[in-house]
Design an enzyme around this catalytic site. Structure first.
Site, mmCIF file in Angstrom:
data_model
loop_
_atom_site.group_PDB
_atom_site.id
_atom_site.type_symbol
_atom_site.label_atom_id
_atom_site.label_comp_id
_atom_site.label_asym_id
_atom_site.label_seq_id
_atom_site.Cartn_x
_atom_site.Cartn_y
_atom_site.Cartn_z
ATOM 1 N N THR A 59 0.880 -1.172 0.000
ATOM 2 C CA THR A 59 0.000 0.000 0.000
ATOM 3 C C THR A 59 0.916 1.220 0.000
ATOM 4 O O THR A 59 2.050 1.155 0.466
ATOM 5 C CB THR A 59 -0.891 0.049 1.249
ATOM 6 O OG1 THR A 59 -0.042 0.156 2.386
ATOM 7 C CG2 THR A 59 -1.736 -1.194 1.378
ATOM 8 N N GLU A 102 -5.776 -4.248 0.511
ATOM 9 C CA GLU A 102 -5.967 -5.275 1.537
ATOM 10 C C GLU A 102 -7.156 -6.187 1.278
ATOM 11 O O GLU A 102 -7.334 -7.190 1.970
ATOM 12 C CB GLU A 102 -6.157 -4.597 2.910
ATOM 13 C CG GLU A 102 -4.902 -3.979 3.497
ATOM 14 C CD GLU A 102 -4.659 -2.538 3.044
ATOM 15 O OE1 GLU A 102 -5.180 -2.147 1.981
ATOM 16 O OE2 GLU A 102 -3.943 -1.807 3.755
ATOM 17 N N LYS A 160 -13.419 16.701 13.740
ATOM 18 C CA LYS A 160 -14.270 16.619 14.921
ATOM 19 C C LYS A 160 -14.484 18.020 15.470
ATOM 20 O O LYS A 160 -13.548 18.669 15.917
ATOM 21 C CB LYS A 160 -13.651 15.703 15.974
ATOM 22 C CG LYS A 160 -14.672 15.292 17.017
ATOM 23 C CD LYS A 160 -14.214 14.104 17.843
ATOM 24 C CE LYS A 160 -15.397 13.572 18.639
ATOM 25 N NZ LYS A 160 -15.044 12.446 19.496
ATOM 26 N N TRP A 219 -18.972 14.865 14.229
ATOM 27 C CA TRP A 219 -18.077 14.598 13.110
ATOM 28 C C TRP A 219 -18.521 15.349 11.866
ATOM 29 O O TRP A 219 -19.689 15.363 11.518
ATOM 30 C CB TRP A 219 -18.049 13.094 12.793
ATOM 31 C CG TRP A 219 -17.643 12.251 13.960
ATOM 32 C CD1 TRP A 219 -18.475 11.577 14.807
ATOM 33 C CD2 TRP A 219 -16.320 12.001 14.424
ATOM 34 N NE1 TRP A 219 -17.743 10.917 15.763
ATOM 35 C CE2 TRP A 219 -16.414 11.157 15.562
ATOM 36 C CE3 TRP A 219 -15.044 12.405 14.001
ATOM 37 C CZ2 TRP A 219 -15.306 10.706 16.264
ATOM 38 C CZ3 TRP A 219 -13.938 11.953 14.703
ATOM 39 C CH2 TRP A 219 -14.073 11.116 15.822
#
Ligand code: ADP
Length: 528
Positions: free
Chosen positions: A173, A316, A426, A431
């Site tokens: 990655t 993944e 935040k 959020w």
């Protein structure tokens, strides 16, 4: 008592054997960077891969040794996927756009023994050679070097056999935080991903398919195309450079009907078509993943009669985990409803499961109510358990792997990505989705690119700022943008400031690098 059926180890060599046996003359066409066209077929790929396996055996390759490639999409690269894995080795596809430090790290970490590269990447090879300690042999794909290397053998050999759980491929990655991490695919996981991906409801490939994978072969298992194509006898069309003019030309000339590319590829294709006044070539499926595909692009593709396969996944997850497959009531849906559904990240196909858990308490699984966003987790037959050489598992005891994405899940199971865990803002204990802010901002006709990041705030913890690249010749102001956004996002989401820049930093895989952007704006003082 065991069942009484035959047991064959699921190994990728079986895919090329099938392709060569049942679809020997089905072609693989490559438009090389110099403009020439090369043609081979599944029987030819198998023969060359067997020659390569012999060459690797002569070299002294042992089971599970790594064979690296630094290359774009072409027939010889495809041969290498099957040659290296068929010789019992592990193919390690390297992203040539990585920075030197990352290239240094991953080749040494992978302990690559052979590295095969495109001539255009020779400068990288020359520069990195002194640092790549494990590499014993370099071979260039071009100038006849690769052909001569495998051409010294007759292809009259057999694949190395072994367990279906043996590793066969390694992909790192890009590592937006810390060092890159290696994902070590198995023969079995790749076969199961193949059986999933060829379904009509997934990547819609069959014997009639003419697939053009624009996604690079070094990225995320190339979405599984090299494994899936011989399984169904599809024709493959490669373009060594991602020039939209060539891509469209090839689509027409070779009868391409399935195209796989990230959103920027679709942007480039439409830009070219608009500039040249041409129509989209007659494809039937457009696959897209890697980042969100905007509604405007989906609508344009669908209006041209194209099936859109917007998918979500990551290196993944081999990579496809969810797909926007058509619903039972598809034909009754309006055009806008279809576009809205395709703009989500899709639903899990058999073989992968998804769930969202609370960002504050990961033991709490969130309801699929289409409202509550949380940390997206995934598990399944082709999801990672542990990174290469890591001491600890990346997935929990029940297989749940934290994707680093923030998502809400709708009652029908559709995943809707709202952010990456590290990027959510935040503010006052709530959020804010940086992705929603960015999507709203790029809908402004003067905005070329936009990124939202949180900056520290004494009262609210964090407040969003919007970093914007204007389109050439445009003069939109911060105030204009705030007015534009006012009816598109919640009031308390509106950015406290808009900063205009010439360029937004990107990662090696072309995504916005929020980490670099945050570094760039560290110490930023919000307007009073
Ligand atoms: P890298 O991390 O190197 O960029 P990956 O392809 O593994 O490479 O990136 C996976 C990530 O890309 C996902 O975790 C998600 O954040 C993003 N992504 C993938 N598909 C989509 C999609 N359809 N919509 C939005 N984001 C996506």
């Amino acid at each position: 008592m065991l069942g009484a059926m035959q047991h064959w180890e699921l190994r990728v060599s079986g895919l090329i054997d099938h392709g060569a046996r049942e679809h020997p003359t089905r072609e693989i066409v490559t438009r090389m960077a110099d403009g020439s066209t090369e043609r081979t077929n599944w029987s030819g790929v198998r023969r060359d891969a067997l020659k390569m396996a012999q060459a690797l055996s002569r070299f002294g390759l042992k089971a599970q040794d790594r064979v690296a490639t630094l290359a774009m999409n072409h027939n010889r690269h495809l041969v290498t996927w099957y040659g290296a894995t068929g010789a019992g080795g592990v193919i390690h596809t390297i992203n040539p756009r990585l920075f030197d430090e990352q290239l240094d790290y991953i080749v040494n970490h992978a302990e690559d023994r052979i590295l095969i590269y495109d001539a255009v990447f020779r400068p990288i090879v020359e520069r990195m050679k002194p640092r790549w300690k494990s590499v014993e042999q370099y071979i260039c794909f071009d100038d006849g070097e690769f052909d001569a290397w495998i051409g010294a053998h007759d292809g009259d050999g057999e694949w190395v056999t072994g367990s279906e759980r043996d590793p066969c491929m390694l992909c790192y990655t890009s590592g937006t935080t810390g060092n890159p991490k290696g994902v070590l695919y198995e023969h079995r996981s790749n076969i199961l991903h193949t059986l999933y991906s060829i379904q009509p409801s997934a990547m819609s490939s069959d014997n009639r398919s003419v697939i053009m994978p624009v996604v690079p072969m070094f990225h995320a298992n190339n979405w599984g195309f090299p494994w899936a194509a011989p399984a169904v006898g599809a024709k493959l069309v490669y373009c060594q450079t991602n020039d939209p003019v060539w891509l469209c030309e090839l689509m027409r000339e070779e009868g391409v009907n399935v195209v796989g590319g990230v959103p920027t590829v679709w942007f480039a294709i439409f830009q070219h078509l608009d500039a040249s006044g041409q129509e989209l070539p007659p494809i039937h499926t457009a696959m897209s993943g890697g980042s969100a595909l905007p509604r405007s692009v989906i609508a344009r593709l669908m209006a041209a009669g194209v099936r859109v396969g917007h998918a979500w996944g990551m290196t993944e997850t081999s990579p496809v985990a969810t797909m926007t497959y058509e619903t039972p009531d598809w034909d009754e849906k309006s055009f806008d409803e279809k576009v809205a559904y395709k703009a989500l990240q899709g639903r899990a196909g058999y073989g992968s499961q998804v769930r969202a858990v609370s960002l504050d308490d990961p033991t709490v699984e969130l309801p699929r109510d289409g409202k509550t966003a949380g940390a997206l987790q995934v598990r399944g037959h082709w999801t990672i358990q542990r990174y290469f050489k890591a001491e600890e598992d990346a997935a929990g005891p029940e297989g749940w792997f934290d994707t680093g994405d923030v998502a809400l899940i709708h009652p029908d199971g559709s995943v809707q990505l709202t952010d990456r865990t590290k990027d959510v803002i935040k503010s006052g204990g709530e959020w804010i989705s940086s992705v929603d802010l960015e999507n709203a901002a790029v809908a402004h006709p003067d905005v070329a690119e936009a990124a939202a990041i949180g900056v520290p705030h004494p009262r609210w913890d964090e407040r969003p700022i919007l970093v914007v690249v204007r389109k050439q010749g445009c003069s939109v102001s911060g105030e204009d943008l705030s007015i534009f956004l006012a009816d598109k996002v919640a009031k308390w989401w509106l950015p406290d400031a808009v900063e205009f820049v010439d360029e937004i930093p990107h990662t090696a895989s072309g995504k916005i690098s929020k980490k670099d952007l945050r570094d760039q704006f560290s110490g930023y003082i919000l307007p009073a």
